[in-house]
Design a protein around this motif. Structure first.
Motif, mmCIF file in Angstrom:
data_model
loop_
_atom_site.group_PDB
_atom_site.id
_atom_site.type_symbol
_atom_site.label_atom_id
_atom_site.label_comp_id
_atom_site.label_asym_id
_atom_site.label_seq_id
_atom_site.Cartn_x
_atom_site.Cartn_y
_atom_site.Cartn_z
ATOM 1 N N HIS A 145 4.461 7.735 -12.124
ATOM 2 C CA HIS A 145 4.271 7.526 -10.729
ATOM 3 C C HIS A 145 2.695 7.880 -10.365
ATOM 4 O O HIS A 145 2.356 9.201 -10.384
ATOM 5 N N ILE A 146 1.804 7.013 -9.870
ATOM 6 C CA ILE A 146 0.364 7.325 -9.426
ATOM 7 C C ILE A 146 0.418 8.238 -8.182
ATOM 8 O O ILE A 146 -0.253 8.990 -8.124
ATOM 9 N N HIS A 199 3.215 -1.281 -7.500
ATOM 10 C CA HIS A 199 1.723 -0.883 -7.909
ATOM 11 C C HIS A 199 1.448 0.451 -7.722
ATOM 12 O O HIS A 199 0.271 0.861 -7.830
ATOM 13 N N HIS A 200 2.295 1.315 -7.621
ATOM 14 C CA HIS A 200 2.191 2.830 -7.744
ATOM 15 C C HIS A 200 2.815 3.239 -9.086
ATOM 16 O O HIS A 200 3.021 4.512 -9.556
ATOM 17 N N LEU A 201 3.007 2.275 -9.978
ATOM 18 C CA LEU A 201 3.779 2.474 -11.425
ATOM 19 C C LEU A 201 2.874 2.017 -12.365
ATOM 20 O O LEU A 201 2.088 1.151 -12.355
ATOM 21 N N ARG A 202 2.710 3.004 -13.513
ATOM 22 C CA ARG A 202 2.052 2.454 -14.764
ATOM 23 C C ARG A 202 2.516 3.062 -15.928
ATOM 24 O O ARG A 202 3.330 4.266 -15.700
ATOM 25 N N LEU A 203 2.187 2.421 -17.149
ATOM 26 C CA LEU A 203 2.775 2.895 -18.253
ATOM 27 C C LEU A 203 1.950 4.091 -18.927
ATOM 28 O O LEU A 203 0.590 4.121 -18.619
ATOM 29 N N ALA A 204 2.574 5.022 -19.340
ATOM 30 C CA ALA A 204 1.669 6.127 -19.904
ATOM 31 C C ALA A 204 2.464 6.579 -21.179
ATOM 32 O O ALA A 204 3.862 6.523 -21.295
ATOM 33 N N THR A 205 1.861 7.230 -22.124
ATOM 34 C CA THR A 205 2.600 8.047 -23.087
ATOM 35 C C THR A 205 2.987 9.318 -22.469
ATOM 36 O O THR A 205 2.682 9.812 -21.387
ATOM 37 N N ASN A 206 3.816 10.234 -23.143
ATOM 38 C CA ASN A 206 4.418 11.576 -22.711
ATOM 39 C C ASN A 206 3.292 12.363 -22.344
ATOM 40 O O ASN A 206 3.394 12.939 -21.509
ATOM 41 N N GLN A 207 2.438 12.332 -23.214
ATOM 42 C CA GLN A 207 1.261 13.196 -23.208
ATOM 43 C C GLN A 207 0.379 12.938 -21.908
ATOM 44 O O GLN A 207 0.094 13.808 -21.222
ATOM 45 N N GLN A 233 0.876 -1.317 0.100
ATOM 46 C CA GLN A 233 0.070 -0.243 0.058
ATOM 47 C C GLN A 233 0.712 1.406 -0.386
ATOM 48 O O GLN A 233 0.376 2.395 -0.499
ATOM 49 N N ASP A 234 2.082 1.303 0.772
ATOM 50 C CA ASP A 234 2.793 2.495 0.807
ATOM 51 C C ASP A 234 3.884 2.520 -0.246
ATOM 52 O O ASP A 234 4.200 1.552 -1.116
ATOM 53 N N CYS A 235 4.476 3.929 -0.479
ATOM 54 C CA CYS A 235 5.506 4.191 -1.406
ATOM 55 C C CYS A 235 6.778 3.207 -0.778
ATOM 56 O O CYS A 235 6.742 3.106 0.363
ATOM 57 N N TRP A 236 7.526 2.789 -1.764
ATOM 58 C CA TRP A 236 8.836 1.949 -1.544
ATOM 59 C C TRP A 236 9.716 3.124 -2.024
ATOM 60 O O TRP A 236 9.849 3.431 -3.050
ATOM 61 N N TYR A 265 -1.278 14.272 -16.366
ATOM 62 C CA TYR A 265 -1.349 13.674 -14.703
ATOM 63 C C TYR A 265 -0.349 14.430 -14.172
ATOM 64 O O TYR A 265 -0.888 15.096 -13.010
ATOM 65 N N ARG A 266 0.740 14.706 -14.275
ATOM 66 C CA ARG A 266 1.689 15.717 -13.409
ATOM 67 C C ARG A 266 1.260 17.009 -13.570
ATOM 68 O O ARG A 266 1.484 17.594 -12.264
ATOM 69 N N SER A 267 0.870 17.725 -14.411
ATOM 70 C CA SER A 267 0.333 19.006 -14.341
ATOM 71 C C SER A 267 -0.705 19.167 -13.385
ATOM 72 O O SER A 267 -1.071 20.316 -13.182
#
Length: 174
Positions: free
Chosen positions: A84-85, A95-103, A38-41, A108-110
C-alpha cells in the motif's frame, strides 16, 4: 481496462489459484465505499484481525487489496507482496498498490509516519522532553540513527537523504 486473461490470484506460494470471474469483480466493486482515482478506495466489508479487507471467493478468504491488484493490474508473481503506497490497510485503490518484495515492503512500512506522529513525516520523530526532532530509519531489523534537529524542515531533509541512500527509488517516498 481489465484484462480478463490475467485475472488470476494465487495463495500459499502459488499452490492454490482461482480465476476471478466477472461476477466476482462486480461483487468486489459493490463492497468498495468510495471510488476516486486520487483517493483511497475504502473496503466496506469484512476485515481480518490486522485491518486488511477480506473478500470471499470459492469459499475462501482473500486479502481484498491483493484481489484488487489482480483485477486491475494482473497476476502477482510468487515471492511478491502487494504494498500500500498510502499506508492504509483498508484501501483497495489499484493506483495505491504496487508489487514489492517482503524486504522492500518492510522497509517502506517501517518508515511510514505513525498515525500519532507529531511530524507526519516518515522517519522523523518528536522527542518531547528534549523538544527536538530525531531522524532514524529501520533497515533489515536495525535502527539507523540520522541525528537530532531543532527544525522540522532540517529533520525532513535528513530523512529524505537517508531514504535516498538506503532505500531503492520506488520506496523512498515522502
Amino acid at each position: 481496462m481489465i484484462d480478463l486473461e490475467k485475472r488470476m490470484i494465487s495463495k500459499a506460494g502459488g499452490r492454490f489459484s482461482v480465476q476471478i470471474r466477472d461476477e466476482d469483480v462486480h461483487r468486489f466493486l459493490s463492497k468498495v465505499l468510495h471510488v476516486d482515482k486520487q483517493d483511497c478506495w475504502i473496503w466496506g466489508a469484512s476485515e481480518n484481525g490486522r485491518g486488511y479487507g477480506q473478500f470471499y471467493m470459492k469459499k475462501r478468504p482473500w486479502l481484498a487489496h491483493r484481489v484488487s491488484y489482480s483485477i486491475f493490474k494482473g497476476y502477482i508473481p510468487s515471492g511478491m507482496v502487494v504494498d500500500h503506497i498510502c499506508h492504509n490497510r483498508a484501501c483497495v485503490n489499484p493506483h495505491h498498490l504496487r508489487l514489492a518484495t517482503n524486504q522492500q515492503n518492510s522497509q517502506y512500512r517501517s518508515g511510514a509516519a505513525p498515525r500519532n506522529s507529531h511530524s507526519h513525516v516518515r522517519n522523523v520523530y518528536w522527542l518531547k522532553d528534549a523538544k527536538v526532532w530525531q531522524v532514524g530509519i529501520g533497515l533489515n531489523h536495525k535502527y539507523i540513527y540520522g541525528g537530532i534537529f531543532k527544525s522540522l524542515d532540517d529533520a525532513q531533509e535528513c530523512a529524505r537523504k537517508m531514504r535516498e541512500k538506503y532505500f531503492s527509488p520506488e520506496f523512498q517516498g515522502n
